[in-house]
Design an enzyme around this catalytic site. Structure first.
Site, PDB file in Angstrom:
ATOM      1  N   GLU A 154       0.815  -1.206   0.000  1.00 17.45           N
ATOM      2  CA  GLU A 154       0.000   0.000   0.000  1.00 17.45           C
ATOM      3  C   GLU A 154       0.854   1.264   0.000  1.00 17.45           C
ATOM      4  O   GLU A 154       0.429   2.316  -0.462  1.00 17.45           O
ATOM      5  CB  GLU A 154      -0.926   0.026   1.225  1.00 17.45           C
ATOM      6  CG  GLU A 154      -2.061  -0.975   1.184  1.00 17.45           C
ATOM      7  CD  GLU A 154      -2.947  -0.860   2.410  1.00 17.45           C
ATOM      8  OE1 GLU A 154      -4.172  -0.911   2.238  1.00 17.45           O
ATOM      9  OE2 GLU A 154      -2.418  -0.711   3.531  1.00 17.45           O
ATOM     10  N   ASP A 158       0.089   4.296   8.871  1.00 12.26           N
ATOM     11  CA  ASP A 158      -1.065   4.336   9.765  1.00 12.26           C
ATOM     12  C   ASP A 158      -0.648   4.807  11.153  1.00 12.26           C
ATOM     13  O   ASP A 158       0.406   4.393  11.660  1.00 12.26           O
ATOM     14  CB  ASP A 158      -1.699   2.952   9.897  1.00 12.26           C
ATOM     15  CG  ASP A 158      -2.571   2.588   8.709  1.00 12.26           C
ATOM     16  OD1 ASP A 158      -2.282   3.081   7.595  1.00 12.26           O
ATOM     17  OD2 ASP A 158      -3.520   1.812   8.886  1.00 12.26           O
ATOM     18  N   CYS A 183     -10.443   2.319  12.399  1.00 17.97           N
ATOM     19  CA  CYS A 183     -10.517   0.854  12.401  1.00 17.97           C
ATOM     20  C   CYS A 183      -9.932   0.312  13.700  1.00 17.97           C
ATOM     21  O   CYS A 183      -9.119   0.971  14.355  1.00 17.97           O
ATOM     22  CB  CYS A 183      -9.764   0.272  11.219  1.00 17.97           C
ATOM     23  SG  CYS A 183     -10.358   0.842   9.605  1.00 17.97           S
ATOM     24  N   TYR A 213     -12.728  -6.922   6.836  1.00 14.58           N
ATOM     25  CA  TYR A 213     -13.673  -6.032   7.506  1.00 14.58           C
ATOM     26  C   TYR A 213     -14.818  -6.836   8.108  1.00 14.58           C
ATOM     27  O   TYR A 213     -15.383  -7.718   7.466  1.00 14.58           O
ATOM     28  CB  TYR A 213     -14.269  -5.033   6.516  1.00 14.58           C
ATOM     29  CG  TYR A 213     -13.321  -3.990   5.997  1.00 14.58           C
ATOM     30  CD1 TYR A 213     -13.178  -2.772   6.653  1.00 14.58           C
ATOM     31  CD2 TYR A 213     -12.589  -4.205   4.832  1.00 14.58           C
ATOM     32  CE1 TYR A 213     -12.318  -1.802   6.163  1.00 14.58           C
ATOM     33  CE2 TYR A 213     -11.728  -3.237   4.337  1.00 14.58           C
ATOM     34  CZ  TYR A 213     -11.598  -2.042   5.012  1.00 14.58           C
ATOM     35  OH  TYR A 213     -10.744  -1.079   4.533  1.00 14.58           O
ATOM     36  N   ASP A 218     -21.085   0.309  17.008  1.00 16.87           N
ATOM     37  CA  ASP A 218     -20.997   1.392  17.992  1.00 16.87           C
ATOM     38  C   ASP A 218     -21.289   0.815  19.359  1.00 16.87           C
ATOM     39  O   ASP A 218     -21.956  -0.236  19.476  1.00 16.87           O
ATOM     40  CB  ASP A 218     -22.039   2.490  17.714  1.00 16.87           C
ATOM     41  CG  ASP A 218     -21.643   3.406  16.581  1.00 16.87           C
ATOM     42  OD1 ASP A 218     -20.436   3.504  16.291  1.00 16.87           O
ATOM     43  OD2 ASP A 218     -22.553   4.022  15.973  1.00 16.87           O
ATOM     44  N   HIS A 254     -20.040   3.247  13.595  1.00 19.23           N
ATOM     45  CA  HIS A 254     -19.065   4.169  13.023  1.00 19.23           C
ATOM     46  C   HIS A 254     -17.617   3.730  13.218  1.00 19.23           C
ATOM     47  O   HIS A 254     -16.694   4.447  12.822  1.00 19.23           O
ATOM     48  CB  HIS A 254     -19.259   5.565  13.625  1.00 19.23           C
ATOM     49  CG  HIS A 254     -20.592   6.155  13.310  1.00 19.23           C
ATOM     50  ND1 HIS A 254     -21.717   5.884  14.076  1.00 19.23           N
ATOM     51  CD2 HIS A 254     -20.997   6.985  12.310  1.00 19.23           C
ATOM     52  CE1 HIS A 254     -22.752   6.536  13.564  1.00 19.23           C
ATOM     53  NE2 HIS A 254     -22.345   7.206  12.498  1.00 19.23           N
ATOM     54  N   HIS A 271      -1.336  -3.516   8.133  1.00 19.39           N
ATOM     55  CA  HIS A 271      -1.441  -2.648   9.299  1.00 19.39           C
ATOM     56  C   HIS A 271      -2.363  -3.245  10.361  1.00 19.39           C
ATOM     57  O   HIS A 271      -2.172  -3.017  11.554  1.00 19.39           O
ATOM     58  CB  HIS A 271      -1.953  -1.267   8.887  1.00 19.39           C
ATOM     59  CG  HIS A 271      -0.965  -0.483   8.072  1.00 19.39           C
ATOM     60  ND1 HIS A 271      -0.994  -0.442   6.693  1.00 19.39           N
ATOM     61  CD2 HIS A 271       0.098   0.284   8.450  1.00 19.39           C
ATOM     62  CE1 HIS A 271      -0.003   0.325   6.256  1.00 19.39           C
ATOM     63  NE2 HIS A 271       0.671   0.778   7.295  1.00 19.39           N
ATOM     64  N   GLU A 292      -5.263   5.581   8.330  1.00 19.87           N
ATOM     65  CA  GLU A 292      -4.228   6.031   7.408  1.00 19.87           C
ATOM     66  C   GLU A 292      -4.010   7.539   7.501  1.00 19.87           C
ATOM     67  O   GLU A 292      -4.973   8.316   7.488  1.00 19.87           O
ATOM     68  CB  GLU A 292      -4.593   5.673   5.966  1.00 19.87           C
ATOM     69  CG  GLU A 292      -4.836   4.186   5.724  1.00 19.87           C
ATOM     70  CD  GLU A 292      -6.297   3.805   5.885  1.00 19.87           C
ATOM     71  OE1 GLU A 292      -7.046   4.583   6.526  1.00 19.87           O
ATOM     72  OE2 GLU A 292      -6.689   2.746   5.378  1.00 19.87           O
TER      73      GLU A 292
END
Length: 423
Positions: A154, A158, A183, A213, A218, A254, A271, A292
């Protein structure tokens, strides 16, 4: 013999050992043209190797990372003790023949997971980068560390911090200097405990780096909309808290939980894995927050900008490559999976199976007698060769090498053969 002959079902030996069976290879191995190669290069050469009347036994070199953990001590000492007529005494790799820090045959094993390659050479970080030990200490103190991956990956940096160290002020700093996508790296076990399934199944994951992912979340109580720095701080701290239950979250949300690979950066140089590894190495909950770093125009910062950013904000900058090297030096990379009594035509042995945490490959140790203090143990490091070991190919001397080693151990009454699988 076809060069594509392969050995499949690497768990077969382990399953047989677990069931207490006599692992008779000629009836239990399933040969197919998939999975890892299991023959030596000599077996696939165009010329037939005629064995001399007195075979010379040699140590084989191995660069495979999955085998390295089990064989590191033998390689370090050049312990091919069946390398010439008459046994050569070497210190055994007997520390690998126990799990969970237990003492086997009177040999004490370090209880720490940080017992990988203590004699590996030290490597210095590149100019502008900090030592991993210093970065771990920063994480332990509750501070941010800037982590960059390879340029051919990439090529991004981060901000990473242990989730349990997060505060609203630190979250605001992270949001202001990054993409704002917050994240949280989790272990697979923790994601399952919190009922955070993958956002899409693995076979449908089209992310360029196959980032795992989960569905977003929340905190259920104590927040407003979930997007503020304070709200997201509470959410990530709950993710790190071992007492948190799945019912403590609402979905979607979120914060973006990410599932790290089991072996961390040794399995995937991302990362996500770096965040979990750094938190764990710092003695904290294995949950790290990451995002990032971007420029003011929204573009991604690259290494030159990241060095300036680190200097401006008093942050340590490290590379994932250096973290990989650190873990290879300090981490235990294998786990013991099974043990069984193995009667053979050469004598009775204890057969112990180990699984590499890096690639899932299984390796076997044949142990004869009491290892004791590990001094003066006759040892043999043998690389798997299906055609030579099993089918007695005349194109190599692998089978006779293994047989002679077993005979020597039987005569000696004490020793170890490490059988390394997968080429």
């Amino acid at each position: 013999m076809a060069a594509h002959l392969n050995l499949s079902n690497r768990s077969l030996v382990s399953n047989s050992i677990s069931n207490g069976l006599d692992t008779s290879y000629n009836t239990r191995h399933n040969v197919q043209t998939q999975a890892q190669q299991a023959y030596c290069r000599t077996c696939t050469s165009s010329e037939t190797l005629v064995l001399p009347s007195s075979t010379s036994y040699r140590q084989k070199s191995h660069s495979r990372r999955g085998a390295a953990a089990l064989a590191s001590q033998v390689r370090k000492q050049q312990a091919s003790s069946v390398s010439r007529p008459g046994p050569t005494r070497r210190k055994s790799i007997c520390h690998a023949y126990s799990d969970n820090g237990e003492s086997k045959n009177g040999v004490e094993v370090p209880t720490s997971a940080e017992n990988g390659f203590p004699n590996a050479p030290e490597t210095s970080p590149a100019p502008g980068f900090a030592k991993i030990e210093d970065a771990i200490e920063e994480i332990r103190k509750g501070r941010f560390v800037l982590v960059v991956d390879d340029e051919d990956r990439e090529n991004e940096g981060d901000l990473i911090i242990a989730a349990e160290s997060m505060t609203p002020e630190k979250m605001a700093f992270m949001v202001n200097h990054t993409s704002g996508v917050i994240c949280a790296g989790l272990t697979p076990t923790r994601a399952k405990e919190l009922n955070l399934p993958l956002m899409v199944p693995p076979d449908l994951n089209e992310d360029r780096m196959t980032t795992a992912y989960t569905i977003t979340c929340d905190a259920k109580d104590g927040i407003s909309t979930g997007i503020s720095a304070a709200d997201r701080t509470l959410t990530v701290k709950l993710l790190a808290d071992a007492q948190t239950e799945p019912s403590d979250f609402r979905r979607p949300g979120h914060v973006f939980p990410l599932i790290a690979r089991e072996a961390g950066v040794l399995e995937r140089t991302g990362h996500t894995e770096a965040a979990v590894d750094l938190s764990r190495l710092a003695g904290m909950s294995p949950c790290g927050v990451l995002s990032e770093v971007v420029n003011r125009d929204g573009s991604m910062q690259r290494t030159p900008e990241l060095k300036e950013f680190a200097k401006e904000h008093g942050l340590l900058l490290i590379s994932i490559a250096d973290l990989v090297a650190y873990r290879k030096k300090h981490s235990n990379l294998i786990k013991r999976t099974a043990k069984a009594h193995l009667p053979t035509e050469f004598g009775d042995f204890s057969m112990i199976c180990y699984e590499s945490l890096l690639d899932g490959e299984e390796h076997v140790a044949l142990v004869k007698g009491e290892i004791g203090d590990g001094e003066g143990v006759l040892s043999r490091l043998h690389s798997e060769c299906l055609t030579g070991d099993i089918f007695h190919s005349q194109r190599c001397d692998c089978g006779p090498q293994l047989q002679l080693a077993m005979k020597k151990l039987e005569r000696e009454g004490r020793g170890v053969i490490v059988y390394l699988r997968g080429h």
